[in-house]
Design a protein around this motif. Structure first.
Motif, PDB file in Angstrom:
ATOM      1  N   PHE A  50       0.834  -1.200   0.000  1.00  0.00           N
ATOM      2  CA  PHE A  50       0.000   0.000   0.000  1.00  0.00           C
ATOM      3  C   PHE A  50       0.872   1.254   0.000  1.00  0.00           C
ATOM      4  O   PHE A  50       0.552   2.257  -0.658  1.00  0.00           O
ATOM      5  CB  PHE A  50      -0.927   0.011   1.215  1.00  0.00           C
ATOM      6  CG  PHE A  50      -1.953  -1.092   1.249  1.00  0.00           C
ATOM      7  CD1 PHE A  50      -2.206  -1.870   0.132  1.00  0.00           C
ATOM      8  CD2 PHE A  50      -2.654  -1.369   2.412  1.00  0.00           C
ATOM      9  CE1 PHE A  50      -3.158  -2.889   0.159  1.00  0.00           C
ATOM     10  CE2 PHE A  50      -3.599  -2.369   2.454  1.00  0.00           C
ATOM     11  CZ  PHE A  50      -3.850  -3.137   1.333  1.00  0.00           C
ATOM     12  N   ASP A  97      -1.310   4.711   2.921  1.00  0.00           N
ATOM     13  CA  ASP A  97      -2.180   3.649   2.416  1.00  0.00           C
ATOM     14  C   ASP A  97      -3.301   4.171   1.523  1.00  0.00           C
ATOM     15  O   ASP A  97      -4.188   3.420   1.140  1.00  0.00           O
ATOM     16  CB  ASP A  97      -2.765   2.827   3.577  1.00  0.00           C
ATOM     17  CG  ASP A  97      -3.454   3.684   4.612  1.00  0.00           C
ATOM     18  OD1 ASP A  97      -3.476   4.918   4.457  1.00  0.00           O
ATOM     19  OD2 ASP A  97      -3.968   3.119   5.599  1.00  0.00           O
ATOM     20  N   GLU A 149     -12.129  -0.383  -0.668  1.00  0.00           N
ATOM     21  CA  GLU A 149     -11.517  -1.517   0.028  1.00  0.00           C
ATOM     22  C   GLU A 149     -10.408  -2.144  -0.795  1.00  0.00           C
ATOM     23  O   GLU A 149      -9.451  -2.673  -0.252  1.00  0.00           O
ATOM     24  CB  GLU A 149     -12.588  -2.547   0.383  1.00  0.00           C
ATOM     25  CG  GLU A 149     -13.590  -2.032   1.410  1.00  0.00           C
ATOM     26  CD  GLU A 149     -14.550  -3.108   1.886  1.00  0.00           C
ATOM     27  OE1 GLU A 149     -14.252  -4.306   1.673  1.00  0.00           O
ATOM     28  OE2 GLU A 149     -15.585  -2.758   2.468  1.00  0.00           O
ATOM     29  N   SER A 150     -10.536  -2.125  -2.113  1.00  0.00           N
ATOM     30  CA  SER A 150      -9.497  -2.626  -3.003  1.00  0.00           C
ATOM     31  C   SER A 150      -9.656  -1.938  -4.345  1.00  0.00           C
ATOM     32  O   SER A 150     -10.738  -1.439  -4.676  1.00  0.00           O
ATOM     33  CB  SER A 150      -9.592  -4.146  -3.176  1.00  0.00           C
ATOM     34  OG  SER A 150     -10.716  -4.491  -3.972  1.00  0.00           O
ATOM     35  N   GLU A 151      -8.574  -1.905  -5.131  1.00  0.00           N
ATOM     36  CA  GLU A 151      -8.663  -1.254  -6.431  1.00  0.00           C
ATOM     37  C   GLU A 151      -9.547  -2.022  -7.392  1.00  0.00           C
ATOM     38  O   GLU A 151     -10.001  -1.478  -8.408  1.00  0.00           O
ATOM     39  CB  GLU A 151      -7.279  -1.033  -7.006  1.00  0.00           C
ATOM     40  CG  GLU A 151      -6.508   0.037  -6.254  1.00  0.00           C
ATOM     41  CD  GLU A 151      -5.253   0.476  -6.971  1.00  0.00           C
ATOM     42  OE1 GLU A 151      -5.358   1.191  -7.982  1.00  0.00           O
ATOM     43  OE2 GLU A 151      -4.166   0.077  -6.510  1.00  0.00           O
ATOM     44  N   ARG A 172      -8.417   4.350   1.730  1.00  0.00           N
ATOM     45  CA  ARG A 172      -8.522   2.901   1.916  1.00  0.00           C
ATOM     46  C   ARG A 172      -9.171   2.570   3.257  1.00  0.00           C
ATOM     47  O   ARG A 172      -8.732   3.035   4.302  1.00  0.00           O
ATOM     48  CB  ARG A 172      -7.131   2.264   1.849  1.00  0.00           C
ATOM     49  CG  ARG A 172      -7.146   0.761   1.692  1.00  0.00           C
ATOM     50  CD  ARG A 172      -5.724   0.204   1.692  1.00  0.00           C
ATOM     51  NE  ARG A 172      -4.910   0.718   0.604  1.00  0.00           N
ATOM     52  CZ  ARG A 172      -4.852   0.178  -0.612  1.00  0.00           C
ATOM     53  NH1 ARG A 172      -5.594  -0.891  -0.888  1.00  0.00           N
ATOM     54  NH2 ARG A 172      -4.068   0.708  -1.541  1.00  0.00           N
ATOM     55  N   GLY A 227     -10.453  -0.844   5.494  1.00  0.00           N
ATOM     56  CA  GLY A 227     -10.443  -2.289   5.609  1.00  0.00           C
ATOM     57  C   GLY A 227     -11.495  -2.759   6.584  1.00  0.00           C
ATOM     58  O   GLY A 227     -12.356  -1.990   7.039  1.00  0.00           O
TER      59      GLY A 227
END
Length: 283
Positions: A18, A100, A135-137, A215, A217
Motif C-alpha cells: 500500500f 495507504d 476496500e481494493s482497487e 482505503r 479495511g
C-alpha cells in the motif's frame, strides 16, 4: 508553477504494498508532479517498508522526484512525525498524503493553482477535497465524503466535526506555524490544527471533487470507536472550550453525540457514521 512538497509519514503498522502504491500515486501518476517528497519514517519499520524507502530514495519508485527520508528512532505518533516532516520540507506549499491512500492523477494539478491563487483568485492557506472510500482497487467505488466548500460553512461545521479530510489537504507552512503547528492529541491532531488555523484567520476552502481514494479495511469502523477514542474526543472538546472556539454547552453536546458514537457497537457504527458525514455511494 510554484514549487511544492509532499509530506507522507509511514510507520511499522503500514503495509509495504500500500505504501509503494501511495508513493506512485503522488509522483509518477500525477499530471503535476511535486518538487520533492518528504517521507517521515516514524520508528522502526519492516524490511518491506525499508525496501520501498530505498527504491524511493534512488528515484526508481517515484520517477526521479527528489525524496528526503526523515528517520525517527522510535515511534512518536503522527503529530510528532508531521512536525519533523514539516521542518524538512523545503517549500512553502505542502500537500499531505498517507501511506495507504491513493491520490488521483489530477489532484495536484487541481489543488496547487488554487492555493497559489492568481489575478482573479485570492491565495489559500488550507485547501481540502472530497475523498472516496475503497476496500481494493478491484472495487474502487464507495462512500464519498464531501465537505462544505465555503469558509463560513466550514467554520460552522468545525464546531461539531472535522471540516477537512486530512489526507487531501494542501496548506502553507506559514499558516500551520501561525496556528502553533501539529500538537499531540491522539487521533485528533489534524482536527485540532484545522480549528486553530480557522481561529488565526487562515483562508480556507474545500473542493467537492474526490481527489483521494481513502482505503478502508475490515477494521476501519472498529478503530473509530472504543475507550481510547472516547478519551481523545473528550480531550479535544476540552481544548475547543478552553480556546474559546465553542461554548461549554456545545462541548458537552459534542461529547454526548460524538462520544456516544465512539461507544456504540461496531456493527452500528458504519450506518451512524454515514448519517453523520452525509456521504453518498458512487457505484
Amino acid at each position: 508553477m510554484t514549487a511544492f512538497s509532499v509530506l507522507l509519514p509511514v510507520y511499522a503498522g503500514d503495509d509495504p504494498a500500500f505504501f509503494a502504491r501511495a508513493l506512485r500515486s503522488v509522483s509518477t501518476e500525477q499530471t503535476l508532479r511535486p518538487d520533492e517528497i518528504v517521507i517521515v519514517r516514524d520508528g522502526e519499520v519492516s524490511d518491506g517498508i525499508e525496501a520501498v524507502l530505498d527504491a524511493a530514495i534512488d528515484g526508481s519508485a517515484v520517477g526521479g522526484v527528489p525524496v528526503t527520508v526523515v528517520r525517527i528512532g522510535h515511534n512518536r505518533g503522527l503529530a510528532a512525525a508531521l512536525v519533523e516532516g514539516l521542518k524538512a520540507c523545503r517549500y512553502e506549499i505542502v500537500a499531505r498524503a498517507d501511506a495507504d491512500d491513493i491520490s488521483l492523477p489530477r489532484r495536484f494539478a487541481t489543488q496547487i493553482p488554487l492555493v497559489v491563487g492568481g489575478d482573479d483568485e485570492e491565495p489559500l492557506d488550507l485547501l481540502g477535497a472530497a475523498i472516496q472510500e475503497f476496500e481494493s482497487e478491484a472495487r474502487p467505488a464507495g462512500l464519498v465524503r464531501e465537505l462544505p466548500a465555503e469558509p463560513e460553512r466550514i467554520r460552522r461545521m468545525a464546531r461539531f466535526r472535522d471540516p477537512f479530510n486530512h489526507p487531501t489537504v494542501v496548506y502553507r507552512k506559514a499558516a500551520v506555524a501561525r496556528a502553533g503547528g501539529y500538537q499531540p492529541l491522539s487521533k485528533m491532531e489534524d482536527y485540532w490544527l484545522f480549528v486553530r488555523m480557522l481561529q488565526t484567520g487562515s483562508r480556507v476552502a474545500n473542493l467537492a471533487e474526490p481527489l483521494v481514494l481513502y482505503r478502508v479495511g475490515a477494521g476501519a469502523y472498529q478503530r473509530r470507536g472504543g475507550g481510547e477514542m472516547l478519551r481523545s474526543e473528550i480531550a479535544l472538546q476540552r481544548a475547543f472550550v478552553a480556546s474559546g472556539f465553542i461554548s461549554r454547552g456545545q462541548g458537552l453536546r459534542n461529547i454526548v453525540v460524538r462520544g456516544g458514537y465512539r461507544l456504540v457497537p461496531t456493527g452500528v457504527r458504519r450506518p451512524v457514521y454515514r448519517l453523520m458525514v452525509g456521504g453518498r455511494d458512487d457505484d
